[in-house]
Design an enzyme around this catalytic site. Structure first.
Site, PDB file in Angstrom:
ATOM      1  N   VAL A 251     -46.499 -94.336  12.501  1.00 43.62           N
ATOM      2  CA  VAL A 251     -47.718 -93.805  12.491  1.00 43.62           C
ATOM      3  C   VAL A 251     -48.784 -94.337  13.387  1.00 43.62           C
ATOM      4  O   VAL A 251     -48.808 -95.507  13.541  1.00 43.62           O
ATOM      5  CB  VAL A 251     -48.527 -93.700  11.099  1.00 43.62           C
ATOM      6  CG1 VAL A 251     -49.747 -93.239  11.280  1.00 43.62           C
ATOM      7  CG2 VAL A 251     -47.512 -93.153   9.924  1.00 43.62           C
TER       8      VAL A 251
ATOM      9  N   TYR B 282     -39.477 -82.636  20.305  1.00 45.95           N
ATOM     10  CA  TYR B 282     -39.760 -84.031  20.969  1.00 45.95           C
ATOM     11  C   TYR B 282     -38.763 -84.295  22.148  1.00 45.95           C
ATOM     12  O   TYR B 282     -39.036 -83.903  23.180  1.00 45.95           O
ATOM     13  CB  TYR B 282     -39.984 -85.289  20.060  1.00 45.95           C
ATOM     14  CG  TYR B 282     -40.453 -86.354  20.712  1.00 45.95           C
ATOM     15  CD1 TYR B 282     -41.895 -86.770  20.228  1.00 45.95           C
ATOM     16  CD2 TYR B 282     -40.177 -87.109  21.648  1.00 45.95           C
ATOM     17  CE1 TYR B 282     -42.543 -88.075  20.930  1.00 45.95           C
ATOM     18  CE2 TYR B 282     -40.770 -88.224  22.426  1.00 45.95           C
ATOM     19  CZ  TYR B 282     -42.119 -88.333  21.767  1.00 45.95           C
ATOM     20  OH  TYR B 282     -42.864 -89.292  22.793  1.00 45.95           O
TER      21      TYR B 282
ATOM     22  N   LEU C  12     -49.136 -96.124  27.713  1.00 46.28           N
ATOM     23  CA  LEU C  12     -50.320 -94.995  27.767  1.00 46.28           C
ATOM     24  C   LEU C  12     -49.630 -93.996  26.838  1.00 46.28           C
ATOM     25  O   LEU C  12     -48.654 -93.646  27.146  1.00 46.28           O
ATOM     26  CB  LEU C  12     -50.725 -94.742  29.183  1.00 46.28           C
ATOM     27  CG  LEU C  12     -51.343 -95.526  29.971  1.00 46.28           C
ATOM     28  CD1 LEU C  12     -51.916 -94.720  31.363  1.00 46.28           C
ATOM     29  CD2 LEU C  12     -52.337 -96.246  29.386  1.00 46.28           C
TER      30      LEU C  12
ATOM     31  N   GLU D 139     -61.441 -96.766  25.600  1.00 46.31           N
ATOM     32  CA  GLU D 139     -62.009 -96.621  24.510  1.00 46.31           C
ATOM     33  C   GLU D 139     -63.589 -96.266  24.584  1.00 46.31           C
ATOM     34  O   GLU D 139     -64.318 -96.819  25.632  1.00 46.31           O
ATOM     35  CB  GLU D 139     -61.732 -98.068  23.609  1.00 46.31           C
ATOM     36  CG  GLU D 139     -60.085 -98.441  23.513  1.00 46.31           C
ATOM     37  CD  GLU D 139     -59.479 -97.257  22.661  1.00 46.31           C
ATOM     38  OE1 GLU D 139     -60.173 -96.489  22.057  1.00 46.31           O
ATOM     39  OE2 GLU D 139     -58.174 -97.241  22.527  1.00 46.31           O
TER      40      GLU D 139
ATOM     41  N   ASP E 298     -60.224 -95.418  32.845  1.00 45.07           N
ATOM     42  CA  ASP E 298     -59.179 -94.704  33.037  1.00 45.07           C
ATOM     43  C   ASP E 298     -58.005 -95.317  34.073  1.00 45.07           C
ATOM     44  O   ASP E 298     -58.211 -95.383  35.237  1.00 45.07           O
ATOM     45  CB  ASP E 298     -59.587 -93.268  33.963  1.00 45.07           C
ATOM     46  CG  ASP E 298     -58.726 -92.308  33.984  1.00 45.07           C
ATOM     47  OD1 ASP E 298     -57.325 -92.521  33.537  1.00 45.07           O
ATOM     48  OD2 ASP E 298     -58.824 -91.366  34.724  1.00 45.07           O
TER      49      ASP E 298
ATOM     50  N   GLY F  21     -51.623 -99.081  18.881  1.00 42.94           N
ATOM     51  CA  GLY F  21     -50.267 -98.766  18.652  1.00 42.94           C
ATOM     52  C   GLY F  21     -49.359 -99.964  19.258  1.00 42.94           C
ATOM     53  O   GLY F  21     -49.636-100.960  19.050  1.00 42.94           O
TER      54      GLY F  21
END
Ligand code: NAD
Length: 392
Positions: A274, A235, A139, A75, A111, A52
């Site tokens: 997207v 939102y 994030l 990931e 993390d 993204g």
């Protein structure tokens, strides 16, 4: 392994290594075609670097400004029988391209909310980069474990103040239907702020500063989505919007707390696109399918990489950035302007199951969704046997 998409609900549970690499290659090619970022950053930390907007930020920094990039992401590694996540393959591909092009990069997979990963990142900066000129905070996560208390917070996607009934598009079943969303309670709001608000961004900057790795005149930005009337109930004025408001609080605090290094802290407002994160939000797939159609017709459609290149050249590295009244960098104007919103609203009022494919750019939405996982990309042979175990 022959890899075809496995879609479950709003997510695709596998990814294609060659398709993901092609996606990264195309974003790099876009940046290579643009003018270099004048006075751009040279040492960049991207928290959320694998997919993204964070991946686009890393590519824009590396290829638009020749920056050394240090990425942090979370990931899943591939195994012999299971593909890795798209972010894993994107990162492996980025490393390959950067290495070929003589650009330093390093990625820490773990993390980012934990203090261990922060410490590991700081050690890496000290070893390889000395200091950092730009910290991107990108994030998107459903959960966060508080490093002080060990408590795990969950974010919720719910309206605030009352229930809300609206249209939505179910990407899995290809159906437009009404949904009613119950309002969040106070605890759900507070937990969403803990996960997606500014607390962890502040913790990162605080620890980077204490370790002396923020360079003089360092900049940092976190990303927000503000949107307009159609998306506000789920939102902007909903639980996630409350968390995003907390980013504004954090940015103000960061701006006033680190004057010794003259830190500039921004919240940057980006357009709806997207991504794995936005596909999970009710209403957004329908809204995005509609705006893709309208903005493509207007000739104003942009993907992550185009938005982020503009953020660098028109926001972070210009003397006259486009700021709103809350001091945010605004990159979303082509979506949120009144004329474009009026067109989307007119379509929104008409859209039904029957006319959805005609009124909305479903094809565009669906193909971008598949592309996130490396599928449906021209030139990639999806019937070929590929090696899933790729590393960086
Ligand atoms: P994304 O899902 O594509 O990327 C999320 C990134 O965060 C990935 O790199 C992932 O590995 C990383 N990540 C998640 N949890 C992590 C953890 N615990 N530790 C380390 N890394 C972790 O999401 P995106 O859509 O690019 O969103 C990035 C930011 O941009 C978010 O703040 C989002 O709200 C904002 N934004 C998104 C849109 C949109 O339409 N997609 C619009 C405006 C703003």
């Amino acid at each position: 392994m022959v890899i075809h998409p496995k879609i479950r609900g709003f997510i695709c549970t596998n990814a294609h290594p060659i398709g993901c690499a092609e996606n990264v290659r195309q974003q790099i090619a876009y940046i290579k075609k643009q003018a270099p970022v004048t006075n751009g950053p040279k040492r960049v930390l991207v928290i959320g670097s694998s997919t993204g907007y964070g991946l686009a930020s890393r590519i824009a920094a590396a290829y638009g400004s020749g920056a050394k990039t240090l990425g942090v992401c979370f990931e899943k590694e591939p195994t012999e029988r299971k593909t890795g996540t798209a972010g894993w393959y994107n990162t492996a591909a980025f490393h390959n391209f950067a290495k070929t092009d003589g650009l330093y990069c390093h990625t820490i997979n773990g993390d980012a909310f934990s203090d261990e990963i922060k410490a590991q990142t700081i050690a890496q900066i000290k070893e390889d980069l000395g200091q950092i000129d730009l910290v991107i905070y990108s994030l998107a996560s459903p959960k966060r474990k508080d490093p002080e208390t060990g408590e795990v917070y969950s974010s919720t996607l719910k309206p605030v103040g009352g229930s809300y009934t609206t249209k939505t598009y179910d990407t899995d079943k290809d159906s437009v239907h009404e949904i009613s969303l119950d309002p969040a309670n106070d605890d759900e709001i507070a937990q969403t702020i803990k996960v997606m608000g500014g607390q962890d961004w502040e913790r990162w900057i605080d620890q980077l500063h204490a370790a002396g790795v923020l360079a003089q005149d360092c900049q940092t930005t976190a990303y927000t989505y503000i949107g307009k009337k159609l998306t506000w109930p789920i939102y902007g004025h909903a639980t996630i919007g409350r968390a995003k408001e907390d980013l504004d609080r954090a940015a103000a605090n960061l701006r006033s707390s680190y004057s010794d290094v003259n830190l500039s802290a921004w919240v940057s407002s980006l357009k709806a696109l997207v991504t794995q994160a936005s596909s999970a939000i009710p209403v957004m797939p329908l809204y995005i399918s509609l705006i893709y159609g309208v903005m493509k017709e207007e000739g104003t459609h942009e993907g992550c990489i185009e938005q982020i290149y503009r953020l660098f050249t028109e926001g972070l590295y210009t003397d006259s950035p486009r700021l709103d009244e809350a001091n945010r960098l605004r990159m979303d104007g082509l979506e949120t302007n009144e004329a474009t919103q009026a067109k989307i609203e007119a379509l929104w009022n008409q859209v039904t199951q029957e006319n959805f494919h005609e009124l909305a750019d479903y094809k565009g939405y669906h193909s971008e969704f598949l592309r996130l996982f490396g599928f449906g990309i021209e030139g990639v042979d999806y019937d070929a046997d590929v090696e899933p175990q790729v590393s960086w």
